[in-house]
Design a protein around this motif. Structure first.
Motif, short mmCIF file in Angstrom:
data_model
loop_
_atom_site.label_atom_id
_atom_site.label_comp_id
_atom_site.label_asym_id
_atom_site.label_seq_id
_atom_site.Cartn_x
_atom_site.Cartn_y
_atom_site.Cartn_z
N ARG A 4 0.82 -1.21 0.00
CA ARG A 4 0.00 0.00 0.00
C ARG A 4 0.86 1.26 0.00
O ARG A 4 1.95 1.27 0.59
N LEU A 5 0.36 2.31 -0.61
CA LEU A 5 1.04 3.60 -0.58
C LEU A 5 0.61 4.36 0.67
O LEU A 5 -0.59 4.58 0.89
N ALA A 35 -4.78 5.20 -1.48
CA ALA A 35 -3.68 5.39 -0.54
C ALA A 35 -4.17 5.17 0.89
O ALA A 35 -5.35 5.32 1.20
N SER A 96 5.94 7.37 6.06
CA SER A 96 5.17 7.91 4.93
C SER A 96 6.07 8.05 3.71
O SER A 96 7.22 8.44 3.81
N ARG A 97 5.47 7.81 2.53
CA ARG A 97 6.24 7.99 1.30
C ARG A 97 6.28 9.46 0.92
O ARG A 97 7.22 9.92 0.27
N LEU A 148 0.67 12.30 -4.85
CA LEU A 148 0.66 10.96 -5.47
C LEU A 148 1.67 10.90 -6.62
O LEU A 148 2.38 9.91 -6.77
N ALA A 151 5.15 10.75 -5.12
CA ALA A 151 5.39 9.43 -4.51
C ALA A 151 5.71 8.40 -5.58
O ALA A 151 6.62 7.59 -5.43
N VAL A 152 4.94 8.42 -6.64
CA VAL A 152 5.13 7.43 -7.69
C VAL A 152 6.43 7.68 -8.44
O VAL A 152 7.15 6.75 -8.80
N ARG A 155 9.29 6.35 -6.50
CA ARG A 155 9.29 4.88 -6.39
C ARG A 155 8.15 4.34 -7.23
O ARG A 155 7.05 4.15 -6.74
N LEU A 159 3.45 -0.15 -6.18
CA LEU A 159 2.47 0.51 -5.31
C LEU A 159 1.06 0.20 -5.78
O LEU A 159 0.75 0.24 -6.97
N LEU A 161 -2.25 1.44 -6.15
CA LEU A 161 -3.19 2.57 -6.19
C LEU A 161 -4.42 2.09 -6.94
O LEU A 161 -4.64 2.42 -8.10
#
Lengths: 162, 162, 162, 162
Positions: A4-5, A35, A96-97, A148, A151-152, A155, A159, A161
């Motif tokens: 999970r993100l 998320a 947290s990412r 988002l 984050a993506v 990485r 993930l 989503l």
């Protein structure tokens, strides 16, 4: 695997109506994106963001400073009573990412600073938005979309989503 | 009882010659006042402050992020390998009665923010000196004098300032 | 450099007269050897060991679970209010070169277990002395002598046993 | 509100085939009961329990000692890279309502001890099952049934065992 993100939402422990509406919309949009919301589990921005996420069926993690799971707000689904006191602020940035900050005082500033130190993207409304290294935003939609994307980008694989 | 006064010195992990001289003088003056120096135990401001304090016969505590006491700089007399990673920053603010910040980046900012959150006096040189709530200073003498005065005012009894 | 040798003394928060005499003698002997006593900073074994060490002029570190330095017993010279709750037990094992356990309940057991996990020598009186991997002893003299020998064997250089 | 029930599964970082089957069945049964699995996020008992829970559609939390979410095993859905080192063991006991221990060495013993110190029910297979205060069990079905019953008895309301 479906990792999970995790997106941290940090901010003031007490807020006005406009701040609550903003935090709630952020929580809702994060949940709709699949998320998991991470926060300090208490009131103000934390409670509003959890309310938004829970209303949209999302999972909400509350990293509590004390030892009592019951101190979490009612919309925390996963209450984590760390017992670590203020060191739980560091935990929020660690796990947290990406972080989204809504107003807030020195506790929020400490979380932003640790996030930047760890090289995590930090998206900021209002106070602390002039700090070097953060991403300034104006609306909940913009904040979640940017968080988002950052984050993506940092990485891309694995993930979930949904 | 002789409870020691603990003063945290925080700041950049790498510094120029002028910054090192400043941090070293702060360490020396703290030791001459009988205070125990608390820091992150590594290089830059931390190493310079420890060198000053150790040269004046003071005790120096290094709260290290890792698990190896040998990672401390040579002038740390009491090496505390916390193994807590960045959460050791919170520890430095928690255990110090007052903080003195010399330059520094986001790690230092996180320590200042936690200190302010905890209601501790924070004395600051250079970067971050414009932050609301801190005490701005210009010289080592001024910093140590102010830090000791603020520490004693906030808790007058029992401190051993030999 | 004169890096100090840190010896952790752990055990019950309330003890009888014989236990207090034992812990006090351990503290005194450690201070006479030049070692710094590390403990949880509260009552029982902790207070008795600090009393012995302080009486012999030694430095005593109290790693407190809460945020208030004043919760330390009167013979703690360096009070470290970690605010970490039970995670401060892990800190005691992390920062000590060797541990001496005097009786104690589950909190002490957790410290012994973390010490063994970290590969630190653990010297034990009474309860938990049958645990695989610990060194069983019967007198304070034997405990301190063995602890110092094991500490020096595991890291011979640089330690300041004045 | 639907607060999730968090059950910690702790144990050896490397296990034999029988141990893996046992841990996997525990994970599966917990997920089928609607509980969230909490563990250290790495291999051995942790990986097997996560595999069982993930296979049954459950959420799995991995409290990692390091700072890298990618160090989690593939069946951790919520990876929490605490960066706290061994202090994450304390976190596992803090955040779980009940603990189930499968074999394990000193790290597991530290988690059992902290759990008992905190007054949490601790259900144990094999090694450490003779420790005063734990609940000894023989099968995965028995372990999960007992753990859920003890969790609900200690806090009956609000738990979401869907």
């Amino acid at each position: 695997m479906s990792r999970r993100l995790l997106v941290g939402v940090i901010g003031a422990g007490s807020i006005d109506v406009a701040g609550a509406a903003l935090a709630e919309e952020i929580g809702r949009r994060l949940a709709e994106s699949g998320a998991v919301l991470v926060c300090g589990g208490l009131g103000g921005v934390m409670a509003a963001a959890c309310r938004g996420a829970a209303g949209a069926g999302g999972e909400t993690i509350g990293l509590l400073p004390g030892s009592d799971a019951d101190s979490a707000n009612n919309d925390v689904s996963i209450a984590l009573p760390t017992g670590l006191g203020h060191a739980r602020n560091v935990m929020i940035a660690q796990v947290s990412r990406v972080l989204i900050a809504v107003e807030g005082e020195y506790g929020t500033l400490s979380e932003i600073a640790i996030g930047l130190k760890l090289g995590k993207p930090v998206v900021v409304f209002g106070r602390w938005a002039d700090l070097t290294g953060v991403h300034r935003v104006e609306t909940a939609a913009e904040a979640v979309e940017l968080a988002l994307r950052l984050a993506v980008e940092s990485r891309p694989a694995d993930l979930n989503l949904s």
